[in-house]
Design a protein around this motif. Sequence first.
Motif, short mmCIF file in Angstrom:
data_model
loop_
_atom_site.label_atom_id
_atom_site.label_comp_id
_atom_site.label_asym_id
_atom_site.label_seq_id
_atom_site.Cartn_x
_atom_site.Cartn_y
_atom_site.Cartn_z
N ARG A 127 -33.22 -7.40 20.12
CA ARG A 127 -32.91 -6.21 20.91
C ARG A 127 -34.18 -5.61 21.54
N GLN A 128 -35.27 -5.59 20.76
CA GLN A 128 -36.49 -4.99 21.28
C GLN A 128 -37.08 -5.79 22.44
N ALA A 129 -36.83 -7.11 22.46
CA ALA A 129 -37.38 -7.93 23.54
C ALA A 129 -36.83 -7.49 24.89
N HIS A 130 -35.55 -7.14 24.94
CA HIS A 130 -34.98 -6.65 26.20
C HIS A 130 -35.62 -5.33 26.61
N LEU A 131 -35.91 -4.47 25.64
CA LEU A 131 -36.53 -3.18 25.97
C LEU A 131 -37.97 -3.37 26.43
N VAL A 132 -38.70 -4.31 25.83
CA VAL A 132 -40.05 -4.61 26.30
C VAL A 132 -40.01 -5.10 27.74
N GLN A 133 -39.07 -5.98 28.05
CA GLN A 133 -38.93 -6.48 29.41
C GLN A 133 -38.53 -5.37 30.37
N PHE A 134 -37.72 -4.43 29.88
CA PHE A 134 -37.31 -3.29 30.72
C PHE A 134 -38.52 -2.45 31.12
N PHE A 135 -39.35 -2.07 30.15
CA PHE A 135 -40.51 -1.25 30.45
C PHE A 135 -41.50 -1.99 31.35
N ASP A 136 -41.69 -3.27 31.08
CA ASP A 136 -42.64 -4.04 31.88
C ASP A 136 -42.16 -4.16 33.32
N ALA A 137 -40.87 -4.41 33.53
CA ALA A 137 -40.33 -4.49 34.89
C ALA A 137 -40.36 -3.13 35.57
N TRP A 138 -40.11 -2.08 34.82
CA TRP A 138 -40.13 -0.73 35.38
C TRP A 138 -41.53 -0.38 35.89
N LYS A 139 -42.56 -0.64 35.07
CA LYS A 139 -43.91 -0.33 35.49
C LYS A 139 -44.36 -1.19 36.66
N ALA A 140 -43.78 -2.38 36.78
CA ALA A 140 -44.13 -3.25 37.90
C ALA A 140 -43.39 -2.90 39.17
N GLY A 141 -42.42 -1.97 39.10
CA GLY A 141 -41.64 -1.60 40.27
C GLY A 141 -40.46 -2.51 40.54
N ASP A 142 -40.17 -3.41 39.61
CA ASP A 142 -39.02 -4.31 39.75
C ASP A 142 -37.80 -3.62 39.15
N TYR A 143 -37.18 -2.73 39.93
CA TYR A 143 -36.11 -1.89 39.41
C TYR A 143 -34.85 -2.69 39.11
N THR A 144 -34.60 -3.75 39.85
CA THR A 144 -33.42 -4.57 39.58
C THR A 144 -33.49 -5.19 38.19
N SER A 145 -34.63 -5.82 37.88
CA SER A 145 -34.79 -6.40 36.54
C SER A 145 -34.81 -5.32 35.46
N ALA A 146 -35.36 -4.16 35.80
CA ALA A 146 -35.40 -3.07 34.82
C ALA A 146 -33.99 -2.64 34.45
N PHE A 147 -33.12 -2.47 35.45
CA PHE A 147 -31.74 -2.10 35.17
C PHE A 147 -31.03 -3.17 34.34
N ASP A 148 -31.25 -4.43 34.69
CA ASP A 148 -30.59 -5.52 33.97
C ASP A 148 -31.01 -5.53 32.50
N ASN A 149 -32.30 -5.43 32.24
CA ASN A 149 -32.78 -5.48 30.85
C ASN A 149 -32.37 -4.24 30.06
N LEU A 150 -32.28 -3.10 30.73
CA LEU A 150 -31.83 -1.90 30.03
C LEU A 150 -30.36 -2.04 29.62
N HIS A 151 -29.54 -2.57 30.51
CA HIS A 151 -28.13 -2.77 30.16
C HIS A 151 -27.99 -3.81 29.03
N ARG A 152 -28.79 -4.86 29.08
CA ARG A 152 -28.72 -5.87 28.02
C ARG A 152 -29.11 -5.29 26.67
N TYR A 153 -30.16 -4.48 26.67
CA TYR A 153 -30.63 -3.89 25.42
C TYR A 153 -29.54 -3.03 24.78
N TYR A 154 -28.95 -2.14 25.53
CA TYR A 154 -28.01 -1.21 24.94
C TYR A 154 -26.60 -1.79 24.80
N ASP A 155 -26.27 -2.81 25.60
CA ASP A 155 -25.02 -3.54 25.33
C ASP A 155 -25.11 -4.25 23.99
N TYR A 156 -26.26 -4.85 23.71
CA TYR A 156 -26.44 -5.51 22.41
C TYR A 156 -26.43 -4.48 21.28
#
Length: 793
Positions: free
Chosen positions: A264-293
């Motif tokens: 579960r934490q791996a999705h959240l790490v990817q969310f923050f990393d994509a967010w800081k990079a400005g990749d909002y699409t990937s950030a939304f996807d990883n955030l949904h995966r984290y909390y769906d799990y």
Amino acid sequence: MATPRYLTAQKISLLVLTRLYCSSTLPSSATIPVLSFILSNSIPAVSSSARARHSSVLSQHEGSFSIDAFEDVLQEHASSMPGRTLLDLFLKHMWEMNSFDALHDLFDNLKKLVDPPPPGTPEAEAEAPDRIYLSQTSPLGAFVRRARLEFTRLQFDDAMKLWSSFIKYRAPTAQWTKRLAGLASGGVDVVVSEMGLMAGDDVYEVAYGHLEAQDEEGEGTSLEDLDRILDFQLDRLQRFGDRVPASMKTQLRSMVSSSGLVHRQAHLVQFFDAWKAGDYTSAFDNLHRYYDYAMQTREKIHYQYALLHMAILQADFGCFGEAIAAINETIATARENQDMTCLSFSLSWLNHMAKAYPKQMKGAGYMSMLGSERDALTFLKAKAKETKMYHLLSASLLNEAKLCLATGDSIPRALEHIYQSSHLNVKENINSYGSQMLLTSTLYSRLGIPHLANVHCELLLDCYEHYCPLDESIRAIGRRAFIMSQSGRYEEAIAVLESMDPTVHKSLKFHQYLILCIGLMKFKRAIRRSDWQTCTHLLATLKPSTDASFPPLDPELSYLQHEAYIDYLSSRGQYSQAFTAISALAQSLRSDNADILQRISVLLMQADLWRKVGKPERGFSVALRAASVSFRARLGPSLWTAVGLLGNILNSLGEYGSARRLVEGVLPQALEGADNMLSGILYSHLADSYMGLANPAPQPNASSPSNSPPSSTPSSSPTSVRTRSANIAKAELYIDRARECFKKSGYLDGECEQLMKKAIIAKLRGDEKLAEEWAQNHNRVWEEGMRLIGGEI
């Protein structure tokens, strides 16, 4: 090799060391180091931020330490046996496990460490008096009990892989000491030696042939260690705002993929990393995966934090309507779950957004649920004290100090809030030094003491850089650069920003902030040099947006964009457009209840514009109001600028004596501010005042006594001639000082203007030759400035 669940070769070595600690008498000097080493590597840490303070990049992941770590801890301590160190005893116990059966014996005997024999029994009498037994509820006892339980759960194949990894982990120690010659001579397994098996035999290859080809990627890391590594990365991402380094990202990806499980934490790490990079699409996807799990595993406590992250992400993306809806749902869910931490943080963030983006929040239909900003801060302080959320209390105190500065309230009251927050940081060990230092720097900058403002930025970068988020460190560097640019050191300021660590540009937000800062400094420098071609080129990026629904890249730099744009229009002589821009900015700041410093700056722009268009009397009341408010709010640079404008207006009205007294009253304080541009302007106005006083014509407010005889000419007396000569000499002195200040600040028009004044004074004296020389100097300076611009282009 598949990732083990809990037990690794490192933990087996820790168990050996724990047994050695319980069964042998250790010197008192070794007790604390040994226990600290065992606990720090076996018990999950409460927070990984302590290790982040000492190293900016995690070079070695948690839980996977080499066998050399034991040597560093044990080799300096002597044992109870003469001539032997604790390292010798530890290696003896390690190599006495010479078979797979010995590994089972180790775990079978672990029970004796936590279950002492009943008193009076033969076993109890046979035990040594200094034998140590662990409490089952102690940290070491919990570690031993869990290790024994996890070993009993292992299947035979996993247990063999664990034994193989331990053999490989222990192998380098065979060469450490000659005393191991007898123990290590048996090879990897004494049973193999007794059977006479060798490398190449079928049975040997089946059992131990894979040791040489074993993959080292992620070796020695269990699933629990991997969770701790991911927690460390999350703590780093959330606290400091930076991104995962490329090397660490590769290691994490390989370890997560080799584990064969969904983390579960791996999705959240990817969310923050994509967010800081400005990749909002990937950030939304990883955030949904984290909390769906999280919802699938029935961890519903994370639901309000999912909404909170979603609100922050939506606001960063510019969708304030969706952000408000998400934060309202966060507040409702936090109230339902009685999560005061999430509730208080949500209200604090909502208050911050309403202050940073007032137009966008109002356009999205936001209505404050806590009343005014002061009421909201009072509520947050009360809740923070009730729930002992000292971090929120410290932040609320700093926000209250910001509110005092923004509204022009008492400076001592703002300092009191800052000192209260500082005391709380020290008392409760709260690492909010960055925001405190930045606010203190802002306060001194408003008071007109840029040296102290720069000192606090340097203090943040030198002493607290590893304690504060990356955002605050970048802002401190940006503020230092702007302080340098005030004194005309544009090249040095730009070099400071351009020399930052390239990894900072991996975050889109920080990259945009740095580009905007560098662009504003280059724009200001181009305006001072009259480099209109460069200004036109930079305007394509730096021209402020007039669309109220589109949020600025940075709220703090948005006003500087408007200020630089108005300065450009007035410098080019486009006064009607400048007046329109000033009026629009004033209306916007008034509707947003903006900072008092910004509103005073708009008044000063308006008064200066009236001066430039030849109607200084219309700007007198505006400049007077700006000076009055600046004095009441203790805004030093604004006060000095306003008084300078008043002096210039009085000069244009013929009130030279009053103008001189005004400018001389603020000039010493303005010189301490180290703003060369402002100092040059004040010197120029003071020189104009002295030239006016040297005018042989009578002053408008001068009146001669009725009983004095009329003089034939006003300048006939020797006293008036000497006074006029002294005034002209002082005017020339201040013109030279103004020219020097304008030269330091890179203001080409101002420098040429002072040279022209020198030529006019020489011509009025009748010295045509000297006047011609000053005119030639004027042309030479202008041509050199244009040549410098052409060379840079």
